[in-house]
Design an enzyme around this catalytic site. Sequence first.
Site, PDB file in Angstrom:
ATOM      1  N   ASP A  22       5.064  12.223  15.945  1.00 16.69           N
ATOM      2  CA  ASP A  22       5.252  13.278  15.008  1.00 16.69           C
ATOM      3  C   ASP A  22       6.593  14.010  15.434  1.00 16.69           C
ATOM      4  OD1 ASP A  22       3.007  12.752  13.533  1.00 16.69           O
ATOM      5  OD2 ASP A  22       1.903  13.975  14.686  1.00 16.69           O
ATOM      6  N   LYS A  68       1.515   5.801  15.488  1.00 18.67           N
ATOM      7  CA  LYS A  68       1.173   6.278  13.937  1.00 18.67           C
ATOM      8  C   LYS A  68       2.678   6.986  13.740  1.00 18.67           C
ATOM      9  CE  LYS A  68       0.455  10.380  12.414  1.00 18.67           C
ATOM     10  NZ  LYS A  68       0.156  11.595  11.936  1.00 18.67           N
ATOM     11  N   ASP A 126       0.708   6.247   8.071  1.00 22.42           N
ATOM     12  CA  ASP A 126      -0.319   7.362   7.755  1.00 22.42           C
ATOM     13  C   ASP A 126       0.374   8.301   6.481  1.00 22.42           C
ATOM     14  OD1 ASP A 126      -2.427   9.128   7.273  1.00 22.42           O
ATOM     15  OD2 ASP A 126      -1.811  10.238   9.129  1.00 22.42           O
ATOM     16  N   LYS A 174      -0.789   8.670   3.585  1.00 26.47           N
ATOM     17  CA  LYS A 174      -2.044   9.266   2.465  1.00 26.47           C
ATOM     18  C   LYS A 174      -1.639   9.104   0.968  1.00 26.47           C
ATOM     19  CE  LYS A 174      -3.013  12.655   6.126  1.00 26.47           C
ATOM     20  NZ  LYS A 174      -1.946  12.591   7.023  1.00 26.47           N
ATOM     21  N   PHE A 175      -1.457   7.858   0.356  1.00 24.10           N
ATOM     22  CA  PHE A 175      -1.192   7.572  -0.876  1.00 24.10           C
ATOM     23  C   PHE A 175      -2.319   8.299  -1.635  1.00 24.10           C
ATOM     24  CE2 PHE A 175       0.510   3.380   0.904  1.00 24.10           C
ATOM     25  CZ  PHE A 175       1.708   3.745   0.939  1.00 24.10           C
ATOM     26  N   ASP A 219      -2.307   8.785  -5.828  1.00 21.67           N
ATOM     27  CA  ASP A 219      -1.315   8.826  -7.222  1.00 21.67           C
ATOM     28  C   ASP A 219      -2.265   7.941  -8.272  1.00 21.67           C
ATOM     29  OD1 ASP A 219       0.947   8.610  -9.269  1.00 21.67           O
ATOM     30  OD2 ASP A 219       2.057   9.066  -7.421  1.00 21.67           O
ATOM     31  N   ASN A 275      -2.221   1.948 -10.290  1.00 23.06           N
ATOM     32  CA  ASN A 275      -1.158   1.175 -10.261  1.00 23.06           C
ATOM     33  C   ASN A 275      -0.015   1.526  -9.021  1.00 23.06           C
ATOM     34  OD1 ASN A 275       0.154  -1.366 -11.363  1.00 23.06           O
ATOM     35  ND2 ASN A 275       1.782   0.245 -11.759  1.00 23.06           N
ATOM     36  N   THR A 276       0.194   2.712  -8.947  1.00 23.46           N
ATOM     37  CA  THR A 276       1.143   3.219  -7.930  1.00 23.46           C
ATOM     38  C   THR A 276       0.887   3.089  -6.790  1.00 23.46           C
ATOM     39  OG1 THR A 276       2.193   4.809  -9.673  1.00 23.46           O
ATOM     40  CG2 THR A 276       2.589   5.186  -7.499  1.00 23.46           C
ATOM     41  N   THR A 278      -8.210  17.788   8.983  1.00 21.55           N
ATOM     42  CA  THR A 278      -8.621  18.346  10.001  1.00 21.55           C
ATOM     43  C   THR A 278      -8.301  19.900   9.900  1.00 21.55           C
ATOM     44  OG1 THR A 278      -7.021  17.570  11.276  1.00 21.55           O
ATOM     45  CG2 THR A 278      -9.126  16.492  11.545  1.00 21.55           C
ATOM     46  N   ARG A 305      -7.733  16.915  21.098  1.00 21.94           N
ATOM     47  CA  ARG A 305      -7.340  18.027  21.939  1.00 21.94           C
ATOM     48  C   ARG A 305      -8.111  17.663  23.502  1.00 21.94           C
ATOM     49  NH1 ARG A 305      -3.953  17.560  18.794  1.00 21.94           N
ATOM     50  NH2 ARG A 305      -2.813  19.438  17.457  1.00 21.94           N
ATOM     51  N   ARG A 309       0.147  15.844  19.878  1.00 24.35           N
ATOM     52  CA  ARG A 309       0.708  16.877  20.834  1.00 24.35           C
ATOM     53  C   ARG A 309       0.174  16.671  22.086  1.00 24.35           C
ATOM     54  NH1 ARG A 309       0.800  21.089  15.923  1.00 24.35           N
ATOM     55  NH2 ARG A 309      -0.785  19.741  15.177  1.00 24.35           N
TER      56      ARG A 309
END
Length: 230
Positions: free
Chosen positions: A10, A32, A59, A61-62, A64, A67-68, A118, A179, A209
Amino acid sequence: MDPKIIVALDYATAAEALTLVQRLAPERCRLKVGLELYTAAGPDFVRMLGARGFSVFLDLKFHDIPNTVAQACRQAAALGAWMLTVHCHGGPEMLHAASAAVAGMAARPLVVGVTVLTSMDADQLMAVGVSAGVEAHVRRLAALARECGLDGVVAAPTEAADLRARFPAPFRIVTPGIRMTDSASDDQRRFLTPAAAIEAGADYIVVGRPITRAPDPLAALADIERGLPA
């Protein structure tokens, strides 16, 4: 080797991410790539990680029209993604399309459905019209994901035990919201320690993190590895 730890890169730039990646080994963890880094560094960065031997959890997160999403899943597979995410809230037609899009590929990626983020709790769900409560909604979406041919789901570690009891292997459970006992929760509302998540039934844990912001990221990774159940 099947590393259980997925290190979340990240970061805002490829250079920042590479500073850490160059110190990691594919046999110890997967990586990731999420929205921020993918937007900054693009598909070539994903290809580069694969060329270094890393399994990449893409990651994005599609969510739509079917088809897309199907076309996006094919593109993710072409990049060499080991696993990719789609939003379960896209509905059964979209989820079926995502699963079908990669079926039969020689290097088929795992397709997992995002249930409830989350960062969300019952009040957050209620604000978008879901009154069933977090656990019941996660359970419903996981059942939908399995019915539509997905390989598993992404869910908070606090839901892992319930999901594992209902959906045995090889259905995968991927848990962010990890965590350490002495870590701040940041924007996570439903979280557990790494060992507790694996013991609850998670197949893979996404750790960001606690590793990426640690004074010594490699030492933090090693500490987590040592604490995982055998």
